[in-house]
Enzyme design. Structure first.
Site, mmCIF file in Angstrom:
data_model
loop_
_atom_site.group_PDB
_atom_site.id
_atom_site.type_symbol
_atom_site.label_atom_id
_atom_site.label_comp_id
_atom_site.label_asym_id
_atom_site.label_seq_id
_atom_site.Cartn_x
_atom_site.Cartn_y
_atom_site.Cartn_z
ATOM 1 N N ARG A 20 0.466 -0.907 -0.004
ATOM 2 C CA ARG A 20 -0.166 0.142 0.307
ATOM 3 C C ARG A 20 0.521 1.525 -0.312
ATOM 4 O O ARG A 20 0.525 2.326 -0.744
ATOM 5 C CB ARG A 20 -1.360 -0.533 1.349
ATOM 6 C CG ARG A 20 -2.245 -1.333 0.577
ATOM 7 C CD ARG A 20 -2.327 -1.118 2.439
ATOM 8 N NE ARG A 20 -4.238 -1.832 2.557
ATOM 9 C CZ ARG A 20 -4.197 -3.170 2.960
ATOM 10 N NH1 ARG A 20 -3.469 -3.674 2.465
ATOM 11 N NH2 ARG A 20 -5.019 -3.951 2.564
ATOM 12 N N ASP A 65 5.981 -10.830 -3.243
ATOM 13 C CA ASP A 65 5.061 -9.415 -3.292
ATOM 14 C C ASP A 65 5.533 -8.865 -3.364
ATOM 15 O O ASP A 65 4.480 -7.317 -4.099
ATOM 16 C CB ASP A 65 3.842 -9.825 -2.222
ATOM 17 C CG ASP A 65 3.106 -12.127 -2.218
ATOM 18 O OD1 ASP A 65 2.991 -12.493 -3.091
ATOM 19 O OD2 ASP A 65 2.122 -11.243 -2.029
ATOM 20 N N ASN A 106 1.678 -13.528 -7.794
ATOM 21 C CA ASN A 106 0.505 -14.269 -7.094
ATOM 22 C C ASN A 106 -0.295 -13.129 -5.807
ATOM 23 O O ASN A 106 -0.996 -13.592 -4.730
ATOM 24 C CB ASN A 106 0.482 -16.193 -6.072
ATOM 25 C CG ASN A 106 -0.433 -16.411 -5.652
ATOM 26 O OD1 ASN A 106 -2.084 -15.889 -6.270
ATOM 27 N ND2 ASN A 106 -1.094 -17.178 -4.821
ATOM 28 N N GLY A 128 -1.547 -10.461 -4.644
ATOM 29 C CA GLY A 128 -2.977 -10.082 -4.718
ATOM 30 C C GLY A 128 -3.100 -8.664 -4.011
ATOM 31 O O GLY A 128 -3.863 -7.499 -4.538
ATOM 32 N N GLN A 169 -9.940 -6.514 0.005
ATOM 33 C CA GLN A 169 -9.251 -6.128 -1.508
ATOM 34 C C GLN A 169 -9.404 -5.046 -2.275
ATOM 35 O O GLN A 169 -9.662 -4.218 -2.561
ATOM 36 C CB GLN A 169 -7.698 -6.731 -1.221
ATOM 37 C CG GLN A 169 -6.806 -7.446 -0.683
ATOM 38 C CD GLN A 169 -5.914 -8.149 -1.312
ATOM 39 O OE1 GLN A 169 -5.869 -8.095 -2.553
ATOM 40 N NE2 GLN A 169 -5.463 -9.232 -0.759
ATOM 41 N N SER A 216 -12.824 -8.710 7.251
ATOM 42 C CA SER A 216 -12.009 -8.154 6.917
ATOM 43 C C SER A 216 -11.890 -6.770 7.147
ATOM 44 O O SER A 216 -10.267 -6.428 6.531
ATOM 45 C CB SER A 216 -11.075 -9.512 5.575
ATOM 46 O OG SER A 216 -10.046 -10.303 6.070
ATOM 47 N N ASP A 227 -5.901 -14.394 8.256
ATOM 48 C CA ASP A 227 -4.322 -14.845 7.778
ATOM 49 C C ASP A 227 -3.937 -15.580 9.156
ATOM 50 O O ASP A 227 -3.324 -16.576 8.849
ATOM 51 C CB ASP A 227 -3.564 -13.443 7.669
ATOM 52 C CG ASP A 227 -3.911 -13.375 5.850
ATOM 53 O OD1 ASP A 227 -4.766 -13.703 4.540
ATOM 54 O OD2 ASP A 227 -3.519 -11.953 5.646
ATOM 55 N N HIS A 261 2.592 -19.927 0.941
ATOM 56 C CA HIS A 261 3.751 -19.457 1.766
ATOM 57 C C HIS A 261 2.996 -19.625 3.668
ATOM 58 O O HIS A 261 3.587 -19.932 4.069
ATOM 59 C CB HIS A 261 4.133 -18.035 2.107
ATOM 60 C CG HIS A 261 2.786 -16.579 2.407
ATOM 61 N ND1 HIS A 261 2.562 -15.636 2.766
ATOM 62 C CD2 HIS A 261 1.465 -16.686 0.990
ATOM 63 C CE1 HIS A 261 1.686 -15.399 2.801
ATOM 64 N NE2 HIS A 261 0.785 -15.398 1.687
ATOM 65 N N ARG A 262 1.319 -19.025 4.024
ATOM 66 C CA ARG A 262 0.921 -19.309 5.334
ATOM 67 C C ARG A 262 0.972 -20.957 5.534
ATOM 68 O O ARG A 262 0.874 -20.644 6.837
ATOM 69 C CB ARG A 262 -0.493 -18.825 5.676
ATOM 70 C CG ARG A 262 0.774 -17.196 4.752
ATOM 71 C CD ARG A 262 -0.820 -16.323 5.744
ATOM 72 N NE ARG A 262 -0.785 -14.933 5.315
ATOM 73 C CZ ARG A 262 0.301 -13.871 6.269
ATOM 74 N NH1 ARG A 262 0.921 -14.941 6.902
ATOM 75 N NH2 ARG A 262 0.427 -12.755 5.459
ATOM 76 N N LYS A 302 7.171 -15.248 -0.380
ATOM 77 C CA LYS A 302 6.578 -14.996 -0.654
ATOM 78 C C LYS A 302 5.399 -13.526 -0.120
ATOM 79 O O LYS A 302 5.540 -11.753 0.056
ATOM 80 C CB LYS A 302 4.944 -14.658 -1.155
ATOM 81 C CG LYS A 302 3.721 -14.117 -1.385
ATOM 82 C CD LYS A 302 2.566 -15.671 -0.962
ATOM 83 C CE LYS A 302 1.345 -14.370 -1.586
ATOM 84 N NZ LYS A 302 1.423 -13.927 -2.994
#
Length: 669
Positions: A31, A53, A95, A97, A174, A200, A326, A401-402, A427
């Site tokens: 951001r 990312d 990937n 987002g 998002q 979220s 997340d 990744h998570r 990522k």
């Protein structure tokens, strides 16, 4: 991360304790980069996350003509005052987002011609609600593949702000973030209405906070709370982005969850630095969820600390986790260590992330022994009986990744685990496994080897008893294979047949007793014919390979003392302490003679000495696992020592090794 292998084997972990500085937040990093690019002036961003990312966002800004100067975790972004210099470009965003969605909106209002694409999984992640919102403004955004999904083409168009823009809030926050960040580029008053519930919400808070730092104020109307319906956001006319000059990126609160959970599971305390009570990230509330499980939580403005409950274990929970989707993944794995079934509710957004996380999480949790109920927007995780996790689980990560980072916590159950495709953590957290290792301690192993009749079994058992560790007599395993082969009429030299027996060996150790296929064989495996057969069996590579994993399964908290060949070289090469215990052949013969006499077995010292010397020669010369001292093993000659003196020496060496490991761990932290 290219140096990581296709899989990473984690050893059983005994505890977690220490401190770790977090990498920068992915959400804040991307951001901040986009807002800095759209602003008037130069923005210096510190502690920027180094990850795939963020790299995709930096590459895209470069292709759009934005000047970015990079120096490690610090970048200087020269803003373009809301007008990208390059009006035609093809952008590949992997990937990411947090790069794809906001860039789509900003480019749709910039009057250029662009194509945006990503990896195949990005093309499966929905974007139709954002495109619908942009089309309400008159933007020309087209699908290049399946309607509602990337890749996209953006063409110049006349934007109109005659009525509020409506966007669904129940798929991904998002979409709302992307619209809010892009609309100030028009300079006109803009209104965004959220249709349905807004998920979220804390991520929208991050967006609004950063927009304010860049000089754009957003007015909120309606019930702006979790699951609020009818929220409205008003951007007054005449505002533009202006650089704040310097901006510091907070540590990533989602990444903090893995270390805080490690502290709650592994004793702790574990402290994360870079995020705390003053954070603008909603995922800091993960600490509240751990507190609900009984974990002890402490926090300052820029740190959070977690430790296991003062009494008892972690408690089961039933939580709505819409606000921390997340970090909620970490709770799903932490549920393995709770005292009952745990329910994670309102997590439908997991299905449109890097993978379908609901299904992926359920699949992998079952591999470690959990019973899992998967619903459309919830999971119920029931720990395995006694919270004894299944060892040697092969965890698939789905290029997510998570998934990789969450399941590292499984090893704190005292079981080994394999993480497939560990490089996917690049990522957001490229050095995650290195940092995880700095706050976790493997289950300690003391490996004791030596020639026959040197007293290694007696010393190893005494050390285990003194420390409260488990004891592994690896020689007993080979004797058991030999006994099973003799009982089955199989030649102990028949490698294929004996290898099959070793793989299927039905053995149980209960205190001082040993059972083979349900029969008590504690004394039987010590018979001379079994000992002779065991020497032949132990030389067979197929047998040694078959017993390798079985021996490693003995490594459980709080620790293990392993006696036998290969313990320090092959089975536990990373043992905390390796000891090669020996004595003169004459002393070993005298010890063996005394043992036999106490059992009423007649033997002569001369014959026993000859037998020991011959066995030493065979052991040293055999092709498979010859008797040799590991380079890093401490030599202990017990010829003139009592059993108690030998035990005390090993204990002293272990204390010294443990203190040195603690010192090195402190330096790494």
């Amino acid at each position: 991360m290219s140096s990581l292998p296709p899989h990473l084997d984690l050893p059983p972990l005994a505890a977690a304790r220490g401190s770790v500085r977090l990498p920068g937040s992915k959400s804040i990093s991307n951001r901040s980069l986009l807002l800095a690019a759209l602003a008037d002036g130069v923005t210096e961003i510190h502690e920027l996350l180094a990850s795939d990312d963020v790299e995709r966002m930096l590459e895209a800004l470069g292709r759009l003509g934005v000047r970015v100067e990079r120096a490690g975790e610090r970048v200087r972004v020269h803003g373009c005052r809301g007008v990208f210099p390059v009006k035609q470009a093809d952008l590949f965003l992997g990937n990411a987002g947090t790069a794809f969605r906001p860039l789509t909106a900003a480019l749709a209002l910039s009057g250029g011609h662009y194509r945006l694409s990503g990896v195949p999984r990005m093309h499966e992640r929905p974007i139709g609600d954002l495109v619908d919102g942009l089309r309400q403004l008159g933007a020309d955004v087209r699908y290049l593949g399946n309607p509602g999904f990337p890749p996209l083409e953006v063409l110049p168009a006349q934007v109109r702000l005659q009525r509020p823009v409506q966007v669904r809030g129940d798929v991904s926050s998002q979409f709302l973030t992307a619209l809010l960040m892009a609309l100030p580029l028009t300079g006109e008053r803009a209104v965004v209405e959220v249709v349905g519930a807004l998920i979220s919400r804390p991520y929208v808070d991050i967006t609004l906070d950063l927009m304010a730092r860049f000089g754009v104020r957003v007015e909120r109307e309606g019930r702006f709370a979790e699951d609020a319906v009818g929220s409205r956001f008003v951007i007054p006319a005449g505002q533009r982005y202006v650089s704040p000059n310097v901006l510091h990126v907070e540590g990533d609160a989602s990444s903090a969850s893995y270390f805080l959970a490690a502290g709650a599971i592994g004793g702790g305390p574990v402290r994360v630095q870079g995020v705390g009570r003053a954070s603008i990230q909603g995922d800091v509330r993960f600490a509240d969820a751990l507190a609900a499980m009984g974990a002890r939580i402490a926090a300052g403005d820029n740190w959070i600390e977690a430790a296991a409950p003062a009494q008892g274990g972690l408690r089961a929970f039933d939580l709505d986790l819409n606000h921390i989707p997340d970090a909620a993944m970490t709770l799903a794995v932490a549920a393995l260590f709770a005292d009952g079934p745990c329910r994670l509710r309102n997590i439908a957004s997991w299905r449109v992330k890097e993978t379908d996380r609901l299904t992926a999480m359920a699949t992998e949790l079952r591999k470690v022994g959990a019973a899992v109920e998967e619903g459309p927007d919830y999971l119920v995780v029931t720990p395995p009986p006694g919270r004894r996790l299944t060892p040697h689980a092969r965890i698939d990560t789905y290029d997510d990744h998570r998934m990789a980072m969450c399941f590292a916590l499984v090893a704190l159950g005292g079981v080994p685990a394999r993480i497939n495709d560990p490089s996917c953590v690049a990522k957001t957290f490229p050095d995650f496994f290195e940092r995880f290792a700095t706050v976790t301690s493997p289950v300690p192993v003391i490996a004791i080897d030596g020639p026959s009749a040197s007293g290694k079994g007696t010393v190893a058992r005494g050390v285990a008893q003194a420390l409260g560790f488990a004891f592994l007599d690896s020689g007993a395993l080979y004797r058991l294979v030999a006994l099973a082969a003799l009982q089955a009429g199989v030649d102990p030299g028949d490698e294929a047949a004996v290898g099959r027996i070793a793989r299927d060996l039905d053995v149980r150790f209960r205190g001082e007793t040993i059972h083979l296929a349900g029969q008590l064989v504690t004394d039987a495996i010590r018979r001379e014919e079994v000992s002779a057969a065991a020497s032949r069996v132990a030389a067979l590579p197929a047998v040694r390979e078959a017993l390798l994993e079985r021996q490693r399964d003995f490594r459980r908290p709080p620790g293990l003392v392993a006696d036998g060949r290969d313990m320090g070289s092959t089975v536990f090469p990373g043992a905390a302490l390796k000891v090669f215990l020996t004595a003169s052949p004459e002393e070993r013969a005298r010890r063996r003679h005394k043992q036999l006499m106490e059992k009423g077995i007649d033997a002569t010292l001369a014959s026993l000495l000859q037998d020991i010397e011959q066995r030493d020669a065979r052991d040293a010369e055999r092709g498979a696992s010859p008797l040799i001292r590991c380079e890093d093993a401490r030599l202990l000659d017990t010829t003139d020592l009592s059993v108690d003196q030998a035990i005390q020496q090993v204990l002293q060496w272990y204390r010294e090794a443990s203190n040195e490991q603690d010192r090195l761990a402190g330096l790494r932290r």
